[in-house]
Scaffold this active site. Sequence first.
Site, PDB file in Angstrom:
ATOM      1  CE  LYS A   9       7.859  -5.088  11.066  1.00 14.14           C
ATOM      2  NZ  LYS A   9       8.246  -6.235  10.577  1.00 14.14           N
ATOM      3  CB  ALA A 101       7.405  -1.836   9.906  1.00  9.26           C
ATOM      4  N   GLY A 102       9.297   0.352   7.225  1.00  5.06           N
ATOM      5  CA  GLY A 102       9.440   1.592   7.039  1.00  5.06           C
ATOM      6  C   GLY A 102       8.406   2.527   6.774  1.00  5.06           C
ATOM      7  CG  ASP A 137       3.643  -4.281  10.313  1.00  8.91           C
ATOM      8  OD1 ASP A 137       2.909  -5.055  11.043  1.00  8.91           O
ATOM      9  OD2 ASP A 137       4.480  -4.629   9.574  1.00  8.91           O
TER      10      ASP A 137
END
EC number: 2.7.1.148
Length: 311
Positions: A9, A101-102, A137
Amino acid sequence: MYRLLAPAKINLFLQIVGNCLDGSGYHELVMVMQAVSLMDRVELMPRRDRQIKVRCTNPAVPCDQRNLAYKAAALLQRHFPACQGVEIFIEKRIPVGAGLAGGSTNGAAVLVGLDLLWQLGLTQQELQHFAEELGADVPFCLQGGTALALGRGEQLTPLPDLQDLSVVLGKYRSLSVATPWAYQTYRQEFAATYAQTPSEQEKARQEGGSATLLQAIQQHDLPTLAASLRNDLEKVVLPRYPLVAQLREQFLQAGAIASMMCGSGPTVFALAPSADEGYTIMQRVRRALPDPDLDLWVCECCPHGIQLETP
Ligand code: ATP
């Protein structure tokens, strides 16, 4: 076995309103999030015992209880004790500690995949609830697309898709920013500007500029959209990471309609009205900054969140 695609994201908007008034220690945020087509692949295979095993192609990612994919599986196992174990394989394409946001998207993928593998029959609302427990997230990563996110980021309102917009990402491989550090530093430097009461926070939300961006998204008005991006964390990250500030500037010089840091950084994104222009911008930046440490990607806005990979 299930194979899932887990998009990264970017934040088109990140306003820090103040401290959460519930005393949780988190920040009260206004964010506009966008899923992008840079994705990890997450494979889930059943185990005959109750163990959770994680493997990842990127050696920088911890594969033990600290991994968000592991945490997601452990969370579901706690709620559904009859479930067996799982083998999780993460093919990492999203850079780590990048503000993309991995980890959160891997956690979201495991929730979706285990619901299928363990035949839990969870509703969307139940999945969102587990996602919220995993991290701020994760609910967005589950849902994807374009969304307004309030509170810590978990109160989501879907927005119209941003079609045709190309997103160029740039990240120096050797740089990473820890998200908690960025927020703590912001608090140290800007606490005096924080809205303190519910009414002050509402006023700050209304005056922060997100309404202009939301309208621009509704009307697909790219010039206004480009002019109304915001990321408050740039104020603490850019002065300490001059290369990130330089990359952001270089994207604009290369013809991007807008450029901004992703979340807590250090990845920078640039927007272009078409994929062709996205590639042109990438090539110009590559020529202007021929540093082998700089990774660049051209991707698209993704109208979805976690999806099963189709063969
Ligand atoms: P944030 O969601 O906080 O913006 P980020 O995108 O900046 O995070 P991540 O790639 O999620 O950064 O990694 C942050 C840290 O999370 C890493 O240093 C790593 O130790 C840990 N981590 C846990 N699980 C994962 C995962 N599945 N993938 C990547 N990092 C993970």
